[in-house]
Design a protein around this motif. Structure first.
Motif, short mmCIF file in Angstrom:
data_model
loop_
_atom_site.label_atom_id
_atom_site.label_comp_id
_atom_site.label_asym_id
_atom_site.label_seq_id
_atom_site.Cartn_x
_atom_site.Cartn_y
_atom_site.Cartn_z
N SER A 167 0.83 -1.20 0.00
CA SER A 167 0.00 0.00 0.00
C SER A 167 0.86 1.26 0.00
N HIS A 168 1.91 1.26 0.82
CA HIS A 168 2.81 2.41 0.83
C HIS A 168 3.55 2.56 -0.50
N ALA A 169 3.92 1.45 -1.11
CA ALA A 169 4.63 1.50 -2.39
C ALA A 169 3.74 2.08 -3.49
N ARG A 170 2.46 1.73 -3.49
CA ARG A 170 1.54 2.27 -4.50
C ARG A 170 1.41 3.78 -4.35
N LYS A 171 1.38 4.27 -3.13
CA LYS A 171 1.30 5.72 -2.92
C LYS A 171 2.55 6.41 -3.44
N GLU A 172 3.71 5.81 -3.21
CA GLU A 172 4.95 6.41 -3.70
C GLU A 172 4.97 6.43 -5.23
N ILE A 173 4.54 5.36 -5.84
CA ILE A 173 4.54 5.30 -7.30
C ILE A 173 3.53 6.28 -7.88
N ILE A 253 10.66 5.90 -13.54
CA ILE A 253 9.69 5.45 -12.52
C ILE A 253 9.63 3.93 -12.47
N ALA A 254 9.71 3.28 -13.65
CA ALA A 254 9.69 1.81 -13.66
C ALA A 254 10.91 1.24 -12.93
N ARG A 255 12.06 1.86 -13.11
CA ARG A 255 13.26 1.39 -12.40
C ARG A 255 13.12 1.62 -10.90
N ALA A 256 12.58 2.77 -10.51
CA ALA A 256 12.38 3.03 -9.08
C ALA A 256 11.41 2.03 -8.48
N ALA A 257 10.36 1.67 -9.24
CA ALA A 257 9.41 0.68 -8.74
C ALA A 257 10.06 -0.68 -8.59
N ALA A 258 10.96 -1.04 -9.51
CA ALA A 258 11.66 -2.32 -9.40
C ALA A 258 12.57 -2.34 -8.17
N VAL A 259 13.24 -1.24 -7.89
CA VAL A 259 14.09 -1.17 -6.69
C VAL A 259 13.24 -1.28 -5.43
N MET A 260 12.09 -0.63 -5.43
CA MET A 260 11.19 -0.73 -4.28
C MET A 260 10.73 -2.17 -4.07
N GLU A 261 10.41 -2.83 -5.16
CA GLU A 261 9.97 -4.22 -5.04
C GLU A 261 11.08 -5.10 -4.48
N ASP A 262 12.30 -4.90 -4.95
CA ASP A 262 13.42 -5.72 -4.45
C ASP A 262 13.68 -5.48 -2.97
#
Length: 292
Positions: A167-173, A253-262
């Protein structure tokens, strides 16, 4: 006996007689100064206005330094559509620089800490992981630091922590994606507006040809087509950078999302990483003993 004085010639008004519409004439230099912004040159011998000598000065709100630019002249020739495209180009540049500054302030480009997180979690050093995450401004660091405070002792706790972190990651994205829709709309609408201006210009050019009848001047047609195609060119000039900026920002943004996921995956499964790290260390120690 003194000569009689002509009162009219001695008065100040006689030296500057009134001209057309309340204008005053300077007989010495032959210029009639109008009350409006302009002047009419007079013939000193006849006192009559010279044909084609009317000089007018128009007052505009645009400074001369800007109105003299070639780009300004092209946009002005394109008409209303040209000014709309110029406004879209200005909005496009503002969004691009705003997003670029936002990416830099959030530390989006400094994402090389994921490997350090994995190494320290494999060693079971959670305090060092927390220190690394606290020093970073990347959204993944903030989410990972928040995830370190959640309990992941069992599968139920890990599942609950995963939902909260997601949920927090979706808000950041969503925050990173703000403004991209406007950029995408500019990239799509600019060529269409340019094409609309071209069609309108062609219609106007052919209307002039119809009005000319048999006395068609080729320069009228060529000039109308040139101005019509100008709006298409301006639309493409606006749309191409907008498309490039949009694609680049989506990649960031896609790269930042991948880093967040990792990082979130490693934080949630930090217990298993520590166990695997300990098992790997024990295996290495056994191999060393066997080699000795």
């Amino acid at each position: 006996m003194p000569e009689p004085v002509n009162q009219l010639s001695a008065s100040p008004d006689a030296q500057t007689p009134l001209g057309l519409d309340g204008a005053t004439t300077d007989a010495a230099n032959g210029v009639l100064t109008q009350t409006a912004d302009g002047a009419v040159t007079l013939d000193p011998e006849t006192g009559l206005p010279v044909d084609g000598a009317l000089v007018t000065t128009e007052s505009t709100i645009v400074p001369d330094a800007i109105s003299s630019l070639p780009v300004y002249d092209l946009v002005d020739r394109a008409g209303v559509v040209g000014w709309v495209l110029a406004a879209l180009a200005l909005i496009e540049m503002l969004i691009f620089f705003y997003k670029l500054v936002g990416f830099i302030r959030r530390g989006i480009f400094a994402d090389g800490f994921a490997k350090d997180i994995e190494r320290h979690l494999s060693n079971g050093d959670e305090k060092q992981v927390a220190q690394i995450l606290s020093r970073r401004r990347h959204p993944a660091a903030r989410i990972g630091l928040f995830g370190m405070t959640l309990s992941v002792a069992n599968s139920d706790n890990r599942e609950a922590a995963s939902d909260i972190i997601a949920s927090h990651a979706r808000k950041e994205i969503d925050g990173l994606n703000s403004g991209l829709r406007i950029m995408s709309a500019i990239a799509v609408l600019s060529p269409l507006l340019g094409l609309l201006g071209t069609v309108m210009g062609m219609i106007e050019a052919f209307q002039k040809m119809e009005g000319a009848g048999s006395r068609i001047d080729p320069s009228v047609l060529s000039g109308g087509i040139w101005l019509a195609l100008l709006t298409t060119a301006i639309g493409l000039v606006v749309a191409i950078p907008a498309t490039a900026f949009h694609m680049w920002m989506q990649g960031v943004i896609a790269r930042a999302a991948a880093v967040m996921e990792d990082v979130c995956t490693m934080v949630i499964n930090r217990g298993e990483l520590a166990q695997k790290g300990a098992l790997r260390a024990s295996n290495i120690a056994e191999l060393r003993q066997a080699a000795e």
